[in-house]
Design an enzyme around this catalytic site. Structure first.
Site, mmCIF file in Angstrom:
data_model
loop_
_atom_site.group_PDB
_atom_site.id
_atom_site.type_symbol
_atom_site.label_atom_id
_atom_site.label_comp_id
_atom_site.label_asym_id
_atom_site.label_seq_id
_atom_site.Cartn_x
_atom_site.Cartn_y
_atom_site.Cartn_z
ATOM 1 N N GLU A 123 0.849 -1.200 0.000
ATOM 2 C CA GLU A 123 0.000 0.000 0.000
ATOM 3 C C GLU A 123 0.880 1.242 0.000
ATOM 4 O O GLU A 123 2.054 1.177 0.355
ATOM 5 C CB GLU A 123 -0.897 0.009 1.253
ATOM 6 C CG GLU A 123 -0.153 0.332 2.531
ATOM 7 C CD GLU A 123 -0.595 -0.473 3.753
ATOM 8 O OE1 GLU A 123 -1.237 -1.526 3.584
ATOM 9 O OE2 GLU A 123 -0.274 -0.036 4.855
ATOM 10 N N LYS A 125 2.634 4.661 1.170
ATOM 11 C CA LYS A 125 3.045 5.220 2.463
ATOM 12 C C LYS A 125 2.540 6.654 2.512
ATOM 13 O O LYS A 125 2.882 7.465 1.647
ATOM 14 C CB LYS A 125 4.565 5.189 2.576
ATOM 15 C CG LYS A 125 5.087 5.635 3.920
ATOM 16 C CD LYS A 125 6.579 5.321 4.028
ATOM 17 C CE LYS A 125 7.092 5.479 5.433
ATOM 18 N NZ LYS A 125 7.172 6.853 5.880
ATOM 19 N N ASP A 127 2.194 10.399 3.824
ATOM 20 C CA ASP A 127 3.110 11.327 4.475
ATOM 21 C C ASP A 127 2.320 12.210 5.430
ATOM 22 O O ASP A 127 1.863 13.285 5.080
ATOM 23 C CB ASP A 127 3.797 12.180 3.399
ATOM 24 C CG ASP A 127 5.213 12.490 3.795
ATOM 25 O OD1 ASP A 127 5.642 12.048 4.875
ATOM 26 O OD2 ASP A 127 5.897 13.174 3.019
ATOM 27 N N TYR A 236 -3.971 1.491 8.898
ATOM 28 C CA TYR A 236 -3.150 0.405 8.361
ATOM 29 C C TYR A 236 -2.590 -0.535 9.413
ATOM 30 O O TYR A 236 -1.858 -1.459 9.087
ATOM 31 C CB TYR A 236 -1.994 0.981 7.552
ATOM 32 C CG TYR A 236 -1.235 2.082 8.283
ATOM 33 C CD1 TYR A 236 -0.523 1.809 9.450
ATOM 34 C CD2 TYR A 236 -1.243 3.394 7.809
ATOM 35 C CE1 TYR A 236 0.157 2.810 10.121
ATOM 36 C CE2 TYR A 236 -0.562 4.402 8.480
ATOM 37 C CZ TYR A 236 0.138 4.107 9.640
ATOM 38 O OH TYR A 236 0.790 5.089 10.303
ATOM 39 N N LYS A 324 11.179 3.508 -0.750
ATOM 40 C CA LYS A 324 11.114 4.964 -0.942
ATOM 41 C C LYS A 324 11.283 5.315 -2.406
ATOM 42 O O LYS A 324 12.229 4.851 -3.054
ATOM 43 C CB LYS A 324 12.234 5.636 -0.134
ATOM 44 C CG LYS A 324 11.989 5.646 1.374
ATOM 45 C CD LYS A 324 10.767 6.466 1.686
ATOM 46 C CE LYS A 324 10.609 6.813 3.139
ATOM 47 N NZ LYS A 324 11.530 7.764 3.683
ATOM 48 N N CYS A 418 8.556 49.016 -2.564
ATOM 49 C CA CYS A 418 7.853 47.984 -3.313
ATOM 50 C C CYS A 418 8.363 47.952 -4.755
ATOM 51 O O CYS A 418 8.398 48.996 -5.415
ATOM 52 C CB CYS A 418 6.359 48.277 -3.284
ATOM 53 S SG CYS A 418 5.422 47.229 -4.397
ATOM 54 N N CYS A 421 5.324 49.299 -7.095
ATOM 55 C CA CYS A 421 4.782 50.661 -7.072
ATOM 56 C C CYS A 421 5.673 51.680 -6.373
ATOM 57 O O CYS A 421 5.381 52.861 -6.408
ATOM 58 C CB CYS A 421 3.396 50.665 -6.430
ATOM 59 S SG CYS A 421 3.441 50.492 -4.646
ATOM 60 N N CYS A 436 3.913 45.614 1.118
ATOM 61 C CA CYS A 436 3.849 46.932 0.501
ATOM 62 C C CYS A 436 2.574 47.588 1.010
ATOM 63 O O CYS A 436 1.525 46.966 1.032
ATOM 64 C CB CYS A 436 3.773 46.787 -1.016
ATOM 65 S SG CYS A 436 3.061 48.241 -1.800
ATOM 66 N N CYS A 441 -0.915 50.308 -5.444
ATOM 67 C CA CYS A 441 -0.007 49.298 -5.976
ATOM 68 C C CYS A 441 -0.726 48.416 -7.005
ATOM 69 O O CYS A 441 -1.703 47.748 -6.678
ATOM 70 C CB CYS A 441 0.520 48.455 -4.830
ATOM 71 S SG CYS A 441 1.662 47.195 -5.373
#
Ligand code: IVH
Length: 679
Positions: A123, A125, A127, A236, A324, A418, A421, A436, A441
């Site tokens: 199955e 894995k 994360d 699992y 892996k 910025c 702008c 900013c 802007c």
């Protein structure tokens, strides 16, 4: 509190709980609901009503998933059986060696008849974060994190909020007296990206990956935060089991399914290592389509007897291995770092990379998230870095290879201005985001206008997100002020518009030209200034112009306005581009009145009606002190008379001191003076 309601009510409550739990399972585990959301809500409300009325709540009632108050801290929980980790296999060769080891073990143990092939389950894995769910007599009793494998934390009230976690085990053959079910809590890649986007907007630290986001969400003291995160579960494994028996992992997985637990996708039972590798290939192929992140495949010996005979090394069982996938990483060079301005003004540093192929995709840029990250990872322009691309997640820099530094690398500080702008860029203490603050802007103009026109702000009907986007894409609004320059002819021919709707929008815009200071301030979208703060400001300042030149100390004198708001307001108005925009708005007939002004109060003008004279050398110049007196409503005079209220004395005071003494004028030090204005 549980009382004993009439039998009929009890039956109805039981029926509702059973039904709702079933629908929850259809929706969150099978992803195939059989009733509409509205129908579900109706049943839920009915249940809640009965529970409240009769004080009768079943332990597996769906109402028990929410509503618990935050904890002070997590209690520790010892796992009755340790929660182990997995040995890694990085190649098919490693996987075959794992199989050979098991076969060798079998031959020495003369286990059963002489097998040629071993049965395995295979199955993905997941994360995420490993958790253990303890069920007693079929009812969820406790949920804990893996912790160090032997002891974890009690996160029951958080885990309850995850809708795919069964609150009661369904088993027609009778529920096990006790069972510990283990699984992974995880977050889908798209929900992780959304969560980070929201966090970025609010200037909160970002999660590095979906796993951290899931772990961070489960380890929240306030369960309502966990509830707001979209978490899933895949089960699992098994810990303690009483009152039932399983012979194989596959039998257990099948049982989990009938008992309504979510199990890993594509989980398979296969015989022999060749078939195992086929399944790994199949999972690898489908991996990109999984909504969650997976970095491998878990292979487990199917037979529980064989598992116990194989036993456990220090922390890893000999009967399982995690294959892996090759990491989606590459090494490349940062050519440049570019600040990119988002719709909310948050500035994100983006690394421009020498193009590199990672997992079949060319990567040439990578977000560096924010300057805290740059500092933490010590990233410089010119550095050689490891870049990772995981699933749909935007590629990110994992680390700098410091050995490759040539001393020609350059740091990349937060820009003062910025890049889009030219307005000021601010990064506040305790916040990770640099922003900013420019009203005009272009990078932010859509978001700013959408907010400007929203309900609590200027309430311009017809100027919601879709139309702002439309007007922007047609080049009709490039700046904040362009809203008030729109003409009916400009919009009448746009998609979704006709004569009447165009007129309606123009009317709504014209109507918004007469507004109140409170609404207008809120509409400007000044950082930290929400509706509440805007109202406070309007109560304390007669006009917009009065706020223009205000110092943050004066703002902080207003009760409930703290440093954060005060600094933000004075910064906003000290930006010349911003005040210029406000003046332009005025010239476009935007008229701001202030019915909320409560007049000059003692609290705001502590020196009102008082006359001061200064003598001697004070820590600040005479002019500064006089200005201060005026600012706080007092009057500064140059000579002492009967009408003088206070003489402020510094070092080497002159004849004024004598005169004041003779006239009985109050004589105070500079320090005392400061206390009068609460500084
Ligand atoms: S089995 C001894 N199956 O991986 C068996 N673990 O590296 C240990 N994990 O702590 C767990 N998906 O958090 C198993 N399908 C899966 C898994 C899985 C993810 C995690 C789990 C474990 C870690 C070990």
């Amino acid at each position: 509190m549980t009382k004993n309601p009439p039998e009929k009510i009890k039956k109805e409550i039981e029926g509702l709980v059973k039904g709702l739990n079933y629908h929850c399972y259809r929706y969150y585990v099978l992803d195939s609901p059989v009733i509409s959301d509205e129908e579900y809500d109706k049943l839920y409300l009915r249940l809640k009503e009965l529970e409240d009325k009769y004080h009768y709540t079943l332990p597996d009632s769906p109402t028990q998933r929410v509503g618990l108050p935050p904890l002070e801290k997590f209690e520790k929980v010892k796992h009755r059986e340790p929660m182990l980790s997995l040995e890694n296999a990085f190649s098919y060769k490693d996987v075959r060696e794992f199989d050979s080891r098991i076969k060798r073990h079998l031959s020495t143990q003369a286990f059963g008849k002489s097998h040629t092939e071993i049965d395995y389950t295979v199955e993905p894995k997941y994360d995420g974060l490993a958790i253990e769910l303890i069920y007693r007599k079929g009812i969820l009793h406790k949920a804990s994190t893996r912790g160090n494998g032997y002891e974890g934390e009690d996160v029951t009230q958080n885990i309850r909020t995850i809708k795919s976690v069964p609150l009661r085990i369904e088993d027609a053959e009778g529920v096990p007296q006790e069972i510990d079910v283990r699984g992974e809590v995880y977050m889908d890649i798209k929900d992780f990206a959304l969560l980070n986007k929201e966090r970025g907007k609010r200037g909160e630290p970002l999660f590095a990956n979906p796993r951290n986001a899931a772990a961070g969400s489960v380890r929240q003291l306030d369960p309502s935060i966990t509830a707001s995160r979209k978490l899933h579960l895949a089960c699992y494994g098994i810990g303690t089991l009483k009152g039932k028996e399983f012979k194989t992992q596959w039998e257990f997985i099948r049982w989990l399914e009938t008992a309504r637990f979510p199990v890993p996708v594509l989980v398979k039972e296969v015989s022999g290592i060749d078939k195992v590798i086929d399944v790994i290939n199949e999972i690898a192929k489908k991996r990109a389509e999984f909504p969650f992140e997976t970095d491998g495949v878990v292979i487990k010996v199917n037979d529980f007897n064989l598992q116990s005979s194989l036993g456990v090394k220090t922390r890893e069982p000999r009967w399982a291995v995690a294959y892996k996938f090759p990491a989606h990483q590459g090494t490349t060079k940062i050519k440049d770092i570019i600040p990119s301005v988002g719709r909310t003004g948050v500035i994100t540093p983006v690394a421009m990379l020498e193009p590199v192929k990672i997992g079949g995709v060319t990567v040439s840029r990578s977000t560096l998230h924010n300057w805290d990250e740059i500092e933490r990872k010590d990233i410089m322009v010119g550095d050689t870095v490891v870049v990772e691309r995981a699933g749909d997640v935007i590629p990110h820099v994992v680390m700098v290879i410091k050995d490759k530094r040539t001393r020609k690398e350059k740091t990349f500080p937060i820009p003062d201005k910025c890049p889009v702008c030219g307005s000021r860029v601010v990064k506040e203490k305790g916040e990770v985001a640099a922003r900013c603050i420019g009203l005009n802007c272009p990078a932010q103009v859509r978001e700013r206008i959408r907010h400007f026109a929203s309900r609590g702000a200027l309430d311009i009907e017809g100027l919601g997100e879709k139309n702002v986007e439309l007007l922007y894409s047609k080049g009709l609004i490039k700046h904040f002020i362009d809203v008030y320059k729109l003409k009916k002819e400009d919009i009448i021919n746009l998609p979704r518009f006709a004569n009447k709707s165009a007129q309606n929008l123009i009317d709504a815009i014209n109507k918004s030209k007469h507004t109140t200071l409170a609404r207008f301030l809120y509409a400007l979208g000044i950082l930290h200034v929400g509706e509440y703060a805007s109202n406070l400001l309007a109560k304390n300042f007669k006009s917009l112009e009065d706020i223009y030149n205000v110092k943050s100390e004066r703002l902080m004198n207003i009760s409930q306005i703290g440093e954060k708001i005060a600094n933000s307001v004075s910064r906003f108005f000290s930006d010349p581009q911003n005040t210029e925009t406000l003046e332009t708005l005025k010239s476009l007939d935007v008229e701001v009145t202030n019915p909320d002004f409560e007049g000059e109060k003692k609290e705001k003008e502590p020196l009102e009606g008082l006359t001061f004279v200064i003598t001697g050398a004070l820590p600040k110049s005479r002019k500064d002190v006089e200005e201060m007196i005026e600012r706080y409503g007092g009057h500064a005079s140059s000579s002492v008379s009967k009408s003088t209220d206070y003489l402020v004395v510094g070092e080497e005071a002159g004849s004024k001191l004598e005169k004041a003494k003779n006239l009985g004028v109050k004589i105070i030090s500079y320090e005392k003076f400061l206390t009068l204005i609460k500084l």
